[in-house]
Design an enzyme around this catalytic site. Structure first.
Site, short mmCIF file in Angstrom:
data_model
loop_
_atom_site.label_atom_id
_atom_site.label_comp_id
_atom_site.label_asym_id
_atom_site.label_seq_id
_atom_site.Cartn_x
_atom_site.Cartn_y
_atom_site.Cartn_z
N HIS A 45 0.82 -1.21 0.00
CA HIS A 45 0.00 0.00 0.00
C HIS A 45 0.85 1.26 0.00
O HIS A 45 0.39 2.34 -0.37
CB HIS A 45 -0.92 0.00 1.22
CG HIS A 45 -2.26 0.61 0.96
ND1 HIS A 45 -2.43 1.79 0.27
CD2 HIS A 45 -3.51 0.23 1.31
CE1 HIS A 45 -3.71 2.10 0.21
NE2 HIS A 45 -4.39 1.17 0.82
N SER A 46 2.11 1.17 0.42
CA SER A 46 2.99 2.33 0.35
C SER A 46 3.37 2.66 -1.09
O SER A 46 3.72 3.79 -1.41
CB SER A 46 4.27 2.08 1.17
OG SER A 46 4.98 0.98 0.64
#
Length: 468
Positions: free
Chosen positions: A140-141
């Site tokens: 998700h980063s």
């Protein structure tokens, strides 16, 4: 060149642990072209692997050092090994959706290797219906749900006869360079500039915050909520995941939305509301107060419209705000639940339209602050959750799409669960269908299949409620 990582993106690295993997994913089903089979699709993908060409976004790996003042940044992996990231799997017999869901559940529960770019793709054979499956997960980063969607979309075409399409991991013919080429020594300066930019928004942030707090106290829609009850969904979780999925005709939701003077997303939320109500009633665990959903909204490109729209940038990352939606689960009538959802979302969108993207992000961060602090400091679930569940609707292709003649038959999204947020519902539209992907903690929310049946029942109930 090293690239700075935004504070929003770095939170997903700081908060990750073995029990809390923080990657999103997708499961794609491909129907082989006429005269071919699943083995032919695999051979085409294997041929693309031998080219060892990977888009710049997927070559980035996370790093931090003393010279970056401990802040995370991205660097290019110059020893990239495509064989580590693209793997082959085969289903156990009989090779149906049950076996596929079980495999994907196991894959989705394992952490990505931080010494390498944070993504994997699994090429899955053995489906008895002749289709070929591809499961992808990306941290998700590195990309939010819409960013991951665009990676897939850029490798597909509406032309069923086209045979020169690149694989999802490959660069396009024109490689787009990242917009920011800040060097490592410039990272602290970049952080200062970001702070100065944010300070410029501070004048408008105070009234926006005041208005959001007042709306929250009145139980109105907006980026904050003080009304979420504690529920069986808001408990500590383990690292094991469970995933189930099902699709419905998008026209059915579109017609309900038309009759109710709402949106397709309102119908998605109302279906989820009714399914969750039924699931909790069966367990004697329905709270007296209505559940509250956090609904992500995209802030990309169409900045003035807080809707799940837009194309993400090639630099990846996260550009999202959020709305808190009253799901109306205290109502027994499906029409009343739909009206609660519709009213709450209208109130929230009206509130966001008067804010800049920076203000939306800041207030969204405040709305999720209890959960973020819980994630960062390793507590075991908030006493009172800021919201009960995340429900996302990520837009997908609006027409039939193909990869070298293989038709995209289905796309099922997988998302993140956290302590205090044991279940996630994410939807994706493809062609004229909408797929619901349910990702849950295997221990905290067992037996997700009944929720799919409840979603089916709830859609029928909503059709009846609006007079279809």
């Amino acid at each position: 060149m090293p690239l700075p990582m935004s504070p929003t993106d770095s939170v997903f690295l700081i908060g990750e642990s073995r029990e809390h993997p923080l990657h999103v994913g997708g499961l794609v089903l491909l129907q082989p072209p006429d005269g071919a089979d699943a083995h032919d699709v695999r051979r085409m993908l294997d041929t693309s692997m031998t080219e060892n060409k990977v888009t710049p976004l997927l070559r980035k790996r996370p790093r931090r050092s003393a010279s970056s003042l401990g802040q995370w940044f991205w660097e290019t992996d110059n020893q990239f090994d495509i064989g580590h990231h693209i793997r082959h799997d085969a289903l156990a017999r009989p090779g149906g959706m049950t076996e596929l869901s079980a495999l994907v559940s196991r894959l989705h529960g394992s952490l990505l290797d931080r010494n390498r770019p944070l993504w994997e793709m699994h090429l899955i054979e053995g489906l008895t219906d002749g289709r070929f499956a591809v499961y992808t997960k990306i941290h998700h980063s590195l990309a939010d749900g819409i960013g991951a969607m665009r990676l897939l979309r850029r490798s597909l075409t509406i032309d069923a006869d086209k045979r020169d399409m690149t694989a999802p991991w490959e660069p396009r013919h024109r490689i787009l360079q990242p917009r920011n080429t800040t060097g490592l020594l410039d990272l602290p300066l970049s952080a200062v500039r970001t702070a100065i930019d944010f300070a410029g928004e501070a004048t408008g942030l105070v009234p926006a915050l005041t208005g959001s707090v007042l709306r929250a106290l009145r139980n109105q829609g907006g980026p904050m909520s003080f009304a979420a009850p504690h529920s069986a969904l808001n408990v500590p979780i383990t690292g094991a995941r469970q995933f189930v999925a099902r699709s419905w005709a998008l026209d059915r939701l579109r017609l309900v939305a038309k009759y109710a003077d709402g949106t397709i997303n309102d119908v998605v939320l109302a279906m989820s509301s009714g399914a969750l109500r039924r699931y909790l009633v069966e367990r004697g665990a329905l709270p007296e107060r209505p559940l509250v959903a956090m609904v992500p909204v995209s802030l990309r490109n169409e900045r003035s419209r807080p809707e799940p729209l837009g194309e993400p940038s090639d630099t990846g990352g996260n550009e999202i705000g959020m709305l808190m939606c009253n799901l109306g689960t205290h109502h027994a009538d499906p029409g009343d639940r739909l009206e609660s959802v519709r009213r709450s979302m209208v109130e929230g969108k009206t509130a966001l339209r008067g804010m800049s993207p920076t203000q939306v992000i800041a207030l969204s961060a405040l709305g999720a602050a209890p959960l973020a602090l819980d994630m960062l400091f390793g507590r075991h679930g908030p006493v009172r959750p800021p919201f009960n569940i995340v429900i996302s609707n990520v837009p997908g292709p609006a027409a039939p799409l193909y990869w070298n003649g293989a038709r995209l038959d289905a796309l099922y999204p997988l998302s993140v669960t956290l302590d205090g947020q044991a279940l996630n519902i994410t939807c994706t539209t493809t062609d004229n269908s909408i797929a619901f992907g349910l990702t849950g903690c295997r221990r905290a929310v067992p037996q997700l299949e009944p929720i799919l049946d409840h979603l089916d029942d709830e859609l029928a109930a909503l059709e009846s409620a609006v007079g279809i």
